[in-house]
Design an enzyme around this catalytic site. Structure first.
Site, short mmCIF file in Angstrom:
data_model
loop_
_atom_site.label_atom_id
_atom_site.label_comp_id
_atom_site.label_asym_id
_atom_site.label_seq_id
_atom_site.Cartn_x
_atom_site.Cartn_y
_atom_site.Cartn_z
N HIS A 186 0.83 -1.22 0.00
CA HIS A 186 0.00 0.00 0.00
C HIS A 186 0.87 1.27 0.00
CE1 HIS A 186 1.11 0.82 4.13
NE2 HIS A 186 1.01 -0.50 4.32
N GLU B 178 -1.51 -7.36 7.36
CA GLU B 178 -0.15 -7.30 7.92
C GLU B 178 -0.04 -8.23 9.12
OE1 GLU B 178 2.74 -7.29 7.61
OE2 GLU B 178 3.49 -5.23 7.46
O1 LIG Z 1 2.52 -2.42 9.93
C1 LIG Z 1 3.46 -1.61 9.78
O2 LIG Z 1 3.70 -0.68 10.53
C2 LIG Z 1 4.37 -1.82 8.58
C3 LIG Z 1 5.57 -2.66 8.98
O3 LIG Z 1 6.42 -2.84 7.86
O4 LIG Z 1 3.68 -2.48 7.56
P1 LIG Z 1 2.75 -1.77 6.48
O5 LIG Z 1 3.01 -0.28 6.59
O6 LIG Z 1 3.20 -2.28 5.16
O7 LIG Z 1 1.34 -2.15 6.77
#
Ligand SMILES: O=C(O)[C@@H](CO)OP(=O)(O)O
Length: 215
Positions: free
Chosen positions: A9, A82
């Site tokens: 994203h 995530e």
């Molecule tokens: O969860 C988060 O803070 C980051 C870690 O890499 O993942 P993302 O921003 O891609 O969701």
């Protein structure tokens, strides 16, 4: 051969502030929205037939922008979320105590079944991401899906396809709105099954974001 595009994203408020998101959420920044537009411009001629996104807000928004450019619909799959980072979610990376930092490292350094309290192990993440990817094999012949997911989740997927442990994802830099591609094929030359074509391509972005740890 099935080609699957993998997109992280766009930059979010908390990415920019170095706050841990996991399965918590924050909105895309103006830069994050612009990055999603640039992914759309890049892939609109690729013949994408399905955009499938993690159901968190930041991936939903990124996916909608890309799907608009491709003229196809978006569906959501919670398996593409995530890593669940338990009690550390919403915290600033700079504010972790030594004990909390040790929990974070337990996961990223690959301790078997290591997890942040109330969070998920890399093994669990890896299994649900692979199931989400394998679901693409059930799409009609000729489909070309694009998945919108997250940094650790996609890194884990690419690492395990390469035969590396899930925590090898920390050796990949998958920036916001980077594009990776994996193919499912039966070549006699390459290993049959999933192979990695590209990882972390940001050549379509005129303003790549630094990742959280670089800021
Ligand atoms: O969860 C988060 O803070 C980051 C870690 O890499 O993942 P993302 O921003 O891609 O969701």
């Amino acid at each position: 051969m099935l080609q699957v595009y993998l997109v992280r994203h766009g930059e979010t408020q908390w990415n920019a502030e170095r706050r841990i998101q996991g399965q918590s959420d924050s909105p895309l920044t103006a830069k994050g929205e612009q990055q999603a537009v640039q992914v759309g411009e890049r892939v609109r001629t690729y013949g994408i037939t399905h955009v499938i996104a993690s159901d968190l807000g930041r991936t939903r928004r990124t996916a909608e922008i890309i799907a608009d450019a491709c003229g196809c619909g978006v569906t959501f799959d919670a398996r593409l979320r995530e890593l669940d980072m338990g009690v550390l979610e919403q915290r600033h990376l700079d504010s972790l105590s030594a004990e909390e930092e040790a929990w974070r490292r337990l996961v990223v350094n690959g301790t078997p079944d290591g997890r942040i309290p109330e969070g998920e192990s890399m093994q669990e993440l890896s299994e649900r991401m692979r199931a989400g990817l394998n679901a693409c094999l059930d799409l009609p012949a000729g489909s070309r899906p694009l998945l919108v997911s997250h940094g650790i989740a996609l890194g884990c997927l690419v690492s395990t396809i390469l035969g590396l442990p899930a925590h090898a994802e920390r050796r990949l830099r998958l920036r916001n709105c980077s594009i990776s591609r994996v193919d499912y094929q039966e070549s006699l030359w390459l290993a049959p099954g999933w192979i990695v074509e590209t990882a972390g391509d940001i050549s379509h972005l005129d303003a790549p974001a630094l990742d959280e740890l670089q800021r």
